[in-house]
Write an enzyme that holds these catalytic residues in place. Sequence first.
Site, PDB file in Angstrom:
ATOM      1  N   PHE A 219     -21.014  -7.693 -34.916  1.00  0.00           N
ATOM      2  CA  PHE A 219     -19.964  -7.125 -34.884  1.00  0.00           C
ATOM      3  C   PHE A 219     -19.466  -7.154 -36.480  1.00  0.00           C
ATOM      4  O   PHE A 219     -19.320  -8.623 -36.670  1.00  0.00           O
ATOM      5  CB  PHE A 219     -19.128  -8.876 -33.810  1.00  0.00           C
ATOM      6  CG  PHE A 219     -17.531  -8.059 -34.141  1.00  0.00           C
ATOM      7  CD1 PHE A 219     -17.500  -7.725 -32.794  1.00  0.00           C
ATOM      8  CD2 PHE A 219     -16.462  -8.838 -34.154  1.00  0.00           C
ATOM      9  CE1 PHE A 219     -15.769  -7.118 -32.580  1.00  0.00           C
ATOM     10  CE2 PHE A 219     -15.676  -9.296 -34.800  1.00  0.00           C
ATOM     11  CZ  PHE A 219     -15.124  -8.050 -33.541  1.00  0.00           C
TER      12      PHE A 219
ATOM     13  N   HIS B  34     -24.926 -18.705 -41.350  1.00  0.00           N
ATOM     14  CA  HIS B  34     -24.244 -18.107 -40.134  1.00  0.00           C
ATOM     15  C   HIS B  34     -25.624 -16.280 -40.219  1.00  0.00           C
ATOM     16  O   HIS B  34     -26.568 -15.898 -38.979  1.00  0.00           O
ATOM     17  CB  HIS B  34     -23.376 -17.365 -39.829  1.00  0.00           C
ATOM     18  CG  HIS B  34     -23.272 -16.136 -38.786  1.00  0.00           C
ATOM     19  ND1 HIS B  34     -22.988 -16.365 -37.016  1.00  0.00           N
ATOM     20  CD2 HIS B  34     -23.106 -14.994 -38.646  1.00  0.00           C
ATOM     21  CE1 HIS B  34     -23.653 -15.421 -35.973  1.00  0.00           C
ATOM     22  NE2 HIS B  34     -23.034 -15.091 -36.932  1.00  0.00           N
TER      23      HIS B  34
ATOM     24  N   SER C 184     -26.310 -12.779 -33.538  1.00  0.00           N
ATOM     25  CA  SER C 184     -24.887 -12.907 -33.640  1.00  0.00           C
ATOM     26  C   SER C 184     -24.213 -12.483 -31.689  1.00  0.00           C
ATOM     27  O   SER C 184     -25.095 -12.358 -31.181  1.00  0.00           O
ATOM     28  CB  SER C 184     -24.237 -12.964 -34.300  1.00  0.00           C
ATOM     29  OG  SER C 184     -22.598 -12.899 -34.630  1.00  0.00           O
ATOM     30  N   MET C 185     -23.557 -11.482 -32.118  1.00  0.00           N
ATOM     31  CA  MET C 185     -22.737 -10.621 -30.946  1.00  0.00           C
ATOM     32  C   MET C 185     -24.633 -10.302 -30.727  1.00  0.00           C
ATOM     33  O   MET C 185     -24.031  -9.647 -29.376  1.00  0.00           O
ATOM     34  CB  MET C 185     -21.555  -9.804 -31.032  1.00  0.00           C
ATOM     35  CG  MET C 185     -21.393  -9.131 -29.982  1.00  0.00           C
ATOM     36  SD  MET C 185     -20.292  -7.720 -30.682  1.00  0.00           S
ATOM     37  CE  MET C 185     -21.497  -6.468 -31.580  1.00  0.00           C
TER      38      MET C 185
ATOM     39  N   ASP D  57     -23.180 -23.051 -39.718  1.00  0.00           N
ATOM     40  CA  ASP D  57     -22.786 -21.447 -39.526  1.00  0.00           C
ATOM     41  C   ASP D  57     -21.452 -21.904 -39.442  1.00  0.00           C
ATOM     42  O   ASP D  57     -20.941 -22.504 -38.586  1.00  0.00           O
ATOM     43  CB  ASP D  57     -23.095 -21.352 -37.983  1.00  0.00           C
ATOM     44  CG  ASP D  57     -23.128 -19.541 -37.581  1.00  0.00           C
ATOM     45  OD1 ASP D  57     -22.488 -19.859 -38.492  1.00  0.00           O
ATOM     46  OD2 ASP D  57     -23.533 -19.661 -36.846  1.00  0.00           O
TER      47      ASP D  57
END
Length: 259
Positions: A25, A224, A93-94, A194
């Site tokens: 994202f 992250h 992530s996303m 993270d």
Amino acid sequence: MPVLPGAEPFRHEGGEVGVLLCHGFTGSPQSLLPWGRYLSERGLTVSVPLLPGHGTRWEDMQLTGWPDWYAEVDRELRVLRESCARVFVAGLSMGGALALRLAARHGDAVAGVAVVNPAHKVHGLSAYALPVARHLVRTTKGIASDIALEGAAELGYDRVPLHAAHSLRNFFRVLDGELPQVTQPLLLLRSPQDHVVPPVDSARILGRISSTDVTEVLLEHSYHVATLDHDADRIFEESYAFIGRLAPSVGKEGTTAGG
């Protein structure tokens, strides 16, 4: 708007095993490029698409939502299926969440899933304010470049468009209901430190999926964006070994090697 230098999509035509890498994202393919190159240098067919609204300016992302982002990776998966005997999906992530939805919806068309610090929920009180706040405030501070490695940087927006964040929240709700449909082998790599996605997201994902072949790896030295961090090489090596275990032709002369 022109794509930012370095944010371009990446595509490599290799052998009969394909890998779709999905970025996060407000990010771009740049965060996955070293991973994509590592796999492509070992003969795999690799696609790292640029999601709609990403890689240009945050104002463009304000006009997009999760159906647009998912449609792009869904299209890329179908393209890979046309030329590859087996296809794996992966993401950060996303992008990890998008990969999991692809697995849930495409079933046997996806041979396995590898996710790095997958996101599952928009956390905090601000998440509950999004439906109203997005009409009053256009953006909030960015989330890019949560990286421990000195000198490393992620090419992502410095602002988060709230309309897009609201859509992301809706996507996570949809995904949660579909996670039990994920039955493929799963490699989940996560960073205990993270500052974007908390450990509870990975725990929820592991608790909801139906996969029986599950491997969890801790990335102790990264934040992250671990694909650009200290543990990047471990991510690349673990994912390649994971793919090779499930697709024995990987690395064999005359198949995917040197493609």
